[in-house]
Design a protein around this motif. Structure first.
Motif, PDB file in Angstrom:
ATOM      1  N   GLU A 136       1.172   4.199  -2.958  1.00 27.35           N
ATOM      2  CA  GLU A 136       1.010   5.623  -2.662  1.00 27.35           C
ATOM      3  C   GLU A 136       2.197   6.423  -3.190  1.00 27.35           C
ATOM      4  N   LYS A 137       3.398   5.911  -2.969  1.00 27.52           N
ATOM      5  CA  LYS A 137       4.600   6.607  -3.425  1.00 27.52           C
ATOM      6  C   LYS A 137       4.700   6.619  -4.950  1.00 27.52           C
ATOM      7  N   LYS A 163       0.836  -1.211   0.000  1.00 25.05           N
ATOM      8  CA  LYS A 163       0.000   0.000   0.000  1.00 25.05           C
ATOM      9  C   LYS A 163       0.864   1.252   0.000  1.00 25.05           C
ATOM     10  N   GLN A 168       2.233   9.214  -6.179  1.00 29.06           N
ATOM     11  CA  GLN A 168       2.766  10.543  -5.892  1.00 29.06           C
ATOM     12  C   GLN A 168       3.856  10.924  -6.889  1.00 29.06           C
TER      13      GLN A 168
END
Length: 335
Positions: free
Chosen positions: A311-312, A307, A315
């Motif tokens: 997310e990274k 997860k 981003q």
């Protein structure tokens, strides 16, 4: 269809760039078959003993592709790769320093048709990997099948390609002195079936093996997004549920390799062929995700790190997309 021919008078530099990419395409699509044919012909010739000697060497050397390979600085620094880089061109973008005391897994996205960005940036020195990331040694993981082909396997190992089986990644990531980078095209061959201009679909939600590998060895995770990778080729329409897609997926499961029906331009004309379009590739290496070693990670810890990685990755994409021609309204599709 009206054919658009290339101008007769082009700078020598562009001719050399086209020749370099033509050689690369040949290596991907036909060199393995040529190497296998050459070995068989040698075996059937008066010099059969040379083939037998090489076969013995092949057996003795069988573990090398899964033991770090046999990289050749000479091959990585061929002038040919500079022409290959300039054809698109390819640029490697560094966002932060990476400590060579650690080992890393670079998650490369998207796979594209022929992972041109991964090859240009991590299998050659054309974009300056060693200068941008001093102390790090990159290895691009490739399907184990290709390392069984005589002669071809020695050539690809020279360019820092290693087997993608678990023991191969484990060998790299268990090096106590650090500095090893395992580059993994996370979406794998199946993702290539979605590769076409404008596509932003990544097959990643169910891919957690590289996450578990990072935990087991304490290797830091680095998301890498290659902008322009999907713009290099057109692909025959193959929507999910179509007959073409069903056949492709069936062959991929049986053979281990995907067979995207791609096309772009030719050598002397721009209307059709197997050469990629001259589209810029910007491969952006994101910030590392620190990973604590856990020799027996639970499913929950794998899911949690997965997860964080997603997310990274998102981003990284969102922070850079408008710099490289993707509208603000476009977003990644994770499946």
């Amino acid at each position: 269809m009206k054919i658009q021919f290339a101008p007769l008078h082009l700078p020598l530099s562009r001719r050399l760039q086209t020749a370099a990419v033509l050689k690369w395409i040949f290596s991907f699509l036909a060199l393995a078959q040529c190497c296998l044919t050459a070995f068989v012909l040698l075996l059937l010739s008066d010099y059969w003993y040379l083939a037998v000697l090489y076969g013995a060497w092949l057996y003795l050397d069988r573990d090398t592709p899964a033991s770090g390979g046999r990289r050749s600085p000479w091959i990585r620094n061929w002038r040919l790769w500079d022409h290959f880089r300039d054809y698109f061109p390819i640029t490697l973008v560094k966002t932060t320093d990476l400590d060579p005391k650690h080992n890393y897994i670079f998650g490369f996205h998207p796979h594209g048709i022929l992972v041109a960005g991964a090859f240009g940036n991590f299998c050659t020195e054309a974009t300056g990997f060693s200068q941008l990331f001093p102390g790090l040694t990159s290895h691009l993981l490739m399907l184990p099948f290709w390392f069984k082909i005589p002669f071809f396997r020695d050539y690809i190992m020279g360019g820092s390609l290693v087997s993608s089986d678990k023991s191969s990644a484990a060998h790299l990531l268990s090096q106590k002195n650090g500095g090893q980078v395992a580059v993994i095209a996370v979406g794998g061959p199946p993702e290539s079936l979605d590769a076409r201009p404008g596509a932003l679909t990544l097959q990643i939600l169910g891919r957690k093996g590289f996450i578990k590998m990072a935990l087991v060895h304490g290797a830091h995770l680095v998301p890498v997004f290659s902008f322009g990778e999907n713009e290099l080729f057109n692909q025959v329409e193959n929507p999910r549920g179509s007959l073409i897609r069903a056949v492709q997926e069936s062959l991929q499961k049986k053979m281990g390799v995907a067979l995207p029906l791609f096309h772009a331009r030719g050598v002397f004309q721009y209307s059709f062929g197997l050469l990629p379009f001259r589209n810029p590739i910007h491969t952006v290496v994101g910030e590392p995700i620190a990973v604590e070693k856990n020799s027996n990670p639970s499913r929950e810890s794998v899911d949690q790190l997965h997860k964080i990685y997603l997310e990274k990755l998102v981003q990284l994409f969102e922070a850079n997309k408008t710099l490289y021609g993707i509208p603000e309204s476009k977003h990644l599709v994770l499946i």
